[in-house]
Design a protein around this motif. Sequence first.
Motif, PDB file in Angstrom:
ATOM      1  N   VAL A 161     -14.213   3.419  12.033  1.00 48.22           N
ATOM      2  CA  VAL A 161     -12.979   2.636  12.055  1.00 48.22           C
ATOM      3  C   VAL A 161     -12.043   3.153  10.964  1.00 48.22           C
ATOM      4  N   HIS A 162     -10.815   3.401  11.371  1.00 43.17           N
ATOM      5  CA  HIS A 162      -9.818   3.922  10.426  1.00 43.17           C
ATOM      6  C   HIS A 162      -8.509   3.188  10.660  1.00 43.17           C
ATOM      7  N   LEU A 163      -7.966   2.615   9.601  1.00 43.60           N
ATOM      8  CA  LEU A 163      -6.716   1.879   9.676  1.00 43.60           C
ATOM      9  C   LEU A 163      -5.758   2.445   8.629  1.00 43.60           C
ATOM     10  N   VAL A 164      -4.579   2.836   9.059  1.00 38.32           N
ATOM     11  CA  VAL A 164      -3.622   3.446   8.140  1.00 38.32           C
ATOM     12  C   VAL A 164      -2.288   2.715   8.234  1.00 38.32           C
ATOM     13  N   GLU A 165      -1.930   2.060   7.147  1.00 36.26           N
ATOM     14  CA  GLU A 165      -0.664   1.337   7.088  1.00 36.26           C
ATOM     15  C   GLU A 165       0.451   2.253   6.588  1.00 36.26           C
ATOM     16  N   SER A 166       1.667   1.944   7.006  1.00 32.24           N
ATOM     17  CA  SER A 166       2.844   2.660   6.531  1.00 32.24           C
ATOM     18  C   SER A 166       4.058   1.770   6.684  1.00 32.24           C
ATOM     19  N   GLY A 167       5.169   2.229   6.126  1.00 24.97           N
ATOM     20  CA  GLY A 167       6.413   1.494   6.288  1.00 24.97           C
ATOM     21  C   GLY A 167       6.857   0.712   5.076  1.00 24.97           C
ATOM     22  N   GLY A 168       6.024   0.663   4.058  1.00 26.49           N
ATOM     23  CA  GLY A 168       6.405  -0.050   2.856  1.00 26.49           C
ATOM     24  C   GLY A 168       7.445   0.723   2.055  1.00 26.49           C
ATOM     25  N   GLY A 169       7.904   0.108   0.992  1.00 24.57           N
ATOM     26  CA  GLY A 169       8.876   0.767   0.128  1.00 24.57           C
ATOM     27  C   GLY A 169       9.604  -0.226  -0.739  1.00 24.57           C
ATOM     28  N   LEU A 170      10.665   0.263  -1.387  1.00 25.42           N
ATOM     29  CA  LEU A 170      11.509  -0.578  -2.235  1.00 25.42           C
ATOM     30  C   LEU A 170      12.674  -1.091  -1.399  1.00 25.42           C
ATOM     31  N   VAL A 171      12.799  -2.396  -1.338  1.00 22.44           N
ATOM     32  CA  VAL A 171      13.808  -3.016  -0.487  1.00 22.44           C
ATOM     33  C   VAL A 171      14.567  -4.067  -1.288  1.00 22.44           C
ATOM     34  N   PRO A 172      15.869  -4.156  -1.127  1.00 25.94           N
ATOM     35  CA  PRO A 172      16.616  -5.202  -1.839  1.00 25.94           C
ATOM     36  C   PRO A 172      16.375  -6.562  -1.205  1.00 25.94           C
ATOM     37  N   TYR A 177     -13.039  -9.105   5.618  1.00 25.41           N
ATOM     38  CA  TYR A 177     -12.991  -8.296   6.827  1.00 25.41           C
ATOM     39  C   TYR A 177     -13.858  -7.065   6.625  1.00 25.41           C
ATOM     40  N   ALA A 178     -14.568  -6.694   7.676  1.00 29.13           N
ATOM     41  CA  ALA A 178     -15.422  -5.518   7.574  1.00 29.13           C
ATOM     42  C   ALA A 178     -14.595  -4.243   7.432  1.00 29.13           C
ATOM     43  N   TYR A 179     -13.408  -4.245   8.039  1.00 24.40           N
ATOM     44  CA  TYR A 179     -12.573  -3.052   8.007  1.00 24.40           C
ATOM     45  C   TYR A 179     -11.135  -3.435   7.647  1.00 24.40           C
ATOM     46  N   ARG A 180     -10.628  -2.755   6.658  1.00 25.01           N
ATOM     47  CA  ARG A 180      -9.273  -2.988   6.182  1.00 25.01           C
ATOM     48  C   ARG A 180      -8.698  -1.663   5.745  1.00 25.01           C
ATOM     49  N   GLY A 181      -7.397  -1.466   5.952  1.00 26.92           N
ATOM     50  CA  GLY A 181      -6.770  -0.221   5.544  1.00 26.92           C
ATOM     51  C   GLY A 181      -6.565  -0.141   4.044  1.00 26.92           C
ATOM     52  N   GLN A 182      -5.956   0.949   3.611  1.00 28.95           N
ATOM     53  CA  GLN A 182      -5.709   1.160   2.182  1.00 28.95           C
ATOM     54  C   GLN A 182      -4.464   0.441   1.697  1.00 28.95           C
ATOM     55  N   GLY A 183      -3.644   0.025   2.636  1.00 28.79           N
ATOM     56  CA  GLY A 183      -2.480  -0.760   2.277  1.00 28.79           C
ATOM     57  C   GLY A 183      -1.195   0.049   2.129  1.00 28.79           C
ATOM     58  N   THR A 184      -0.076  -0.650   2.235  1.00 24.16           N
ATOM     59  CA  THR A 184       1.226  -0.072   1.986  1.00 24.16           C
ATOM     60  C   THR A 184       1.982  -1.016   1.048  1.00 24.16           C
ATOM     61  N   GLN A 185       2.600  -0.459   0.020  1.00 27.53           N
ATOM     62  CA  GLN A 185       3.230  -1.278  -1.011  1.00 27.53           C
ATOM     63  C   GLN A 185       4.641  -1.671  -0.599  1.00 27.53           C
ATOM     64  N   VAL A 186       4.931  -2.943  -0.706  1.00 32.21           N
ATOM     65  CA  VAL A 186       6.284  -3.456  -0.491  1.00 32.21           C
ATOM     66  C   VAL A 186       6.775  -4.020  -1.815  1.00 32.21           C
ATOM     67  N   THR A 187       7.915  -3.531  -2.264  1.00 30.62           N
ATOM     68  CA  THR A 187       8.528  -4.028  -3.496  1.00 30.62           C
ATOM     69  C   THR A 187       9.931  -4.509  -3.183  1.00 30.62           C
ATOM     70  N   VAL A 188      10.184  -5.765  -3.480  1.00 31.72           N
ATOM     71  CA  VAL A 188      11.492  -6.350  -3.216  1.00 31.72           C
ATOM     72  C   VAL A 188      12.204  -6.532  -4.543  1.00 31.72           C
ATOM     73  N   SER A 189      13.251  -5.768  -4.709  1.00 32.81           N
ATOM     74  CA  SER A 189      13.987  -5.802  -5.971  1.00 32.81           C
ATOM     75  C   SER A 189      15.385  -5.256  -5.766  1.00 32.81           C
ATOM     76  N   ALA A 190      16.304  -5.818  -6.527  1.00 35.12           N
ATOM     77  CA  ALA A 190      17.678  -5.312  -6.483  1.00 35.12           C
ATOM     78  C   ALA A 190      17.799  -4.057  -7.334  1.00 35.12           C
TER      79      ALA A 190
END
Length: 119
Positions: free
Chosen positions: A1-12, A106-119
């Motif tokens: 089982v392989h889970l890969v998250e994406s799409g995170g980032g710095l957002v206002p 959970y038995a299987y979880r991805g490594q995660g994607t970081q979401v940062t909300v900041s101005a």
Amino acid sequence: VHLVESGGGLVPPGGSLTLSCVASGFDFSTSGMTWLRQAPGKGLEWISSISMRGGGKYYPNGERGRFTISRDNDKNTLYLQIDDLIPEDTAMYYCAKGGQSKTNEYAYRGQGTQVTVSA
């Protein structure tokens, strides 16, 4: 089982994001899926779960709020749209195989994607 998250980032604040989770190594179309997050210094928080065909979508207190979960079984991909982001949404976001777990284990979880909300 392989889970890969994406799409995170710095957002206002007030912005929107769509996170993705590409799954492999199992039959994605036969598994419920879940999104979790962990803010700095806090424990894992359940955000939403979705049934294997996508017909059932589950949110805390039954309210979708600013989060929308979806999936595309043809692409083996799980999505999480977050609208009207606030600083408190800053966290590592994870996808996990399976429906909602009362213990957030959970038995299987991805490594995660970081979401940062900041101005």
